[in-house]
Design an enzyme around this catalytic site. Structure first.
Site, short mmCIF file in Angstrom:
data_model
loop_
_atom_site.label_atom_id
_atom_site.label_comp_id
_atom_site.label_asym_id
_atom_site.label_seq_id
_atom_site.Cartn_x
_atom_site.Cartn_y
_atom_site.Cartn_z
N GLU A 1 12.00 -0.49 4.94
CA GLU A 1 12.94 -1.59 4.69
C GLU A 1 12.25 -2.95 4.62
OE1 GLU A 1 16.15 -1.33 3.83
OE2 GLU A 1 15.84 0.83 3.91
N GLN B 1 -10.25 -2.68 2.59
CA GLN B 1 -9.73 -3.38 3.77
C GLN B 1 -9.69 -2.48 5.01
OE1 GLN B 1 -5.82 -4.14 1.69
NE2 GLN B 1 -5.00 -3.87 3.75
N HIS C 1 9.29 -3.64 3.26
CA HIS C 1 8.83 -3.82 1.87
C HIS C 1 10.02 -4.09 0.95
CE1 HIS C 1 5.58 -0.97 3.39
NE2 HIS C 1 4.87 -2.00 2.94
N GLN D 1 -2.51 -12.37 7.89
CA GLN D 1 -2.77 -12.02 6.49
C GLN D 1 -2.09 -13.02 5.55
OE1 GLN D 1 -2.69 -7.97 4.56
NE2 GLN D 1 -0.60 -8.56 4.05
N LYS E 1 5.26 -10.05 9.21
CA LYS E 1 4.72 -9.09 10.19
C LYS E 1 3.20 -9.20 10.23
CE LYS E 1 3.95 -4.72 11.46
NZ LYS E 1 2.78 -4.46 10.67
N ASP E 2 2.59 -9.35 9.06
CA ASP E 2 1.14 -9.58 9.00
C ASP E 2 0.92 -11.09 8.90
OD1 ASP E 2 0.08 -6.77 8.84
OD2 ASP E 2 1.48 -6.75 7.16
N SER F 1 6.75 -0.83 10.08
CA SER F 1 5.37 -0.74 9.61
C SER F 1 5.16 0.68 9.10
CB SER F 1 4.43 -1.00 10.79
OG SER F 1 3.14 -0.49 10.51
N MET G 1 0.85 -1.20 0.00
CA MET G 1 0.00 0.00 0.00
C MET G 1 0.88 1.25 0.00
SD MET G 1 -3.42 -0.99 2.07
CE MET G 1 -2.82 -0.68 3.72
N GLY G 2 2.15 1.09 -0.39
CA GLY G 2 3.06 2.23 -0.45
C GLY G 2 3.57 2.61 0.93
O1 PAF Z 1 -0.04 -5.85 3.57
C1 PAF Z 1 -0.48 -4.91 2.86
O2 PAF Z 1 0.17 -3.90 2.63
C2 PAF Z 1 -1.87 -5.03 2.25
O3 PAF Z 1 -2.75 -5.68 3.11
C3 PAF Z 1 -1.86 -5.72 0.86
C4 PAF Z 1 -1.39 -7.16 0.94
C5 PAF Z 1 -0.96 -4.94 -0.09
C6 PAF Z 1 -3.28 -5.72 0.27
O4 PAF Z 1 -3.76 -4.43 0.13
#
Ligand code: PAF
Length: 288
Positions: free
Chosen positions: A40, A66, A42, A158, A154-155, A190, A35-36
């Site tokens: 580090e 979401q 990402h 998810q 971290k997630d 995060s 989500m931009g």
């Molecule tokens: O983890 C995230 O940044 C978001 O939940 C994702 C997987 C890009 C979906 O929008």
């Protein structure tokens, strides 16, 4: 020398055209959905993709479905220029940053929903969250058609939910889960850390501190989940800005809470520090 900027595309048509060429050249495509507001954590996913794929697509899309009605959709950091610079430095090939209207057609009414594993923990605090995540990730899988996709531990829930969805819906994309990247004091990276005031930032370290304590207790032979959770709770309660939403010790596949640590166990927690909701986790390994 200035590193090459990845190509930026904003429409599904452009994306598909570009990826057709890549596929025709026999190159393996890696996908890093984000989500931009990149950090580090990402960028480590981009590096993981580059290690096993020939062409890395990063998607940047703040997915509205979401976020709950009282959540931070409007204030979520949007930092495309800085993100592009960071992605150039770590060698991403293409960035897909669509508008909402490109992703969700007017009258959108199709949802992808995973059942049991999406219900506890994050699912119980954020009831519509995973439906939004799985729907957008399935859409991104369909748009990009990558051989592999990279998500952060971290997630944790998810990642588990996405893996379940991919298995259940026969998605051919391999799902890779990459380690949590932490600040020097242990705070898990995060995008939401940017919201923390300096005092909240200092106190936010209690999440990772409580997880380290859980690891130490298990190393010393404590196997009673209730005792471990109690000690974690004490660490977090020492920070006066921290409010615990949940602390759980659970089966790492089903997320069912365990009473005793008898094998690999997930320790996961969500804590609101001042106004910022943070999550963190680790896997506990008894007899390590
Ligand atoms: O983890 C995230 O940044 C978001 O939940 C994702 C997987 C890009 C979906 O929008």
């Amino acid at each position: 020398m200035q590193p090459n900027s990845p190509q930026l595309v904003t429409t599904i048509d452009e994306l598909r055209k570009k990826l057709l060429e890549v596929r025709r050249a026999g190159r393996r495509i890696g996908l890093v959905p984000t989500m931009g507001a990149l950090h580090e954590g990402h960028l480590s996913l981009v590096l993981a993709s580059r290690e096993s794929c020939d062409f890395t697509v990063v998607t940047i899309f703040v997915n509205p479905t979401q976020f709950g009605p009282d959540e931070d959709l409007d204030s979520y950091p949007r930092t495309l220029d800085a993100d592009m610079r960071a992605l150039a430095r770590c060698g991403a090939d293409l960035v897909f940053a669509p508008a909402n209207s490109e992703v969700y057609l007017p009258g959108h009414q199709t949802w992808v929903e995973v059942d049991t594993v999406a219900k506890p923990l994050e699912g119980s605090c954020r009831p519509t969250h995973f439906r939004g995540v799985t729907t957008v990730v399935m859409k991104l899988f369909n748009m990009v058609g990558a051989e592999a996709a990279f998500f952060g531990q971290k997630d944790y829930q998810q990642a588990l939910v996405i893996r379940r969805m991919a298995d259940d819906l026969n998605v051919p994309t391999e799902i890779h889960i990459c380690p949590i990247i932490r600040e020097a004091d242990g705070l898990a990276m995060s995008s939401r850390n940017a919201y923390l005031s300096s005092i909240a930032r200092e106190q936010a370290v209690v999440l990772s501190k409580s997880l380290r304590l859980a690891e130490e207790l298990v190393d010393r032979g404590e196997l009673d989940a209730g005792q471990i959770i109690e000690r974690m709770r004490e660490v977090i309660s020492a920070a006066d800005l921290a409010k615990i939403q949940y602390i759980t010790l659970a089966d790492p596949q089903t997320l069912e809470p365990v009473e005793e640590i008898s094998g690999e166990t997930l320790a996961a927690l969500a804590v609101v520090v001042e106004d910022t909701r943070l999550i963190d986790n680790c896997l506990l390994l008894p007899g390590k």
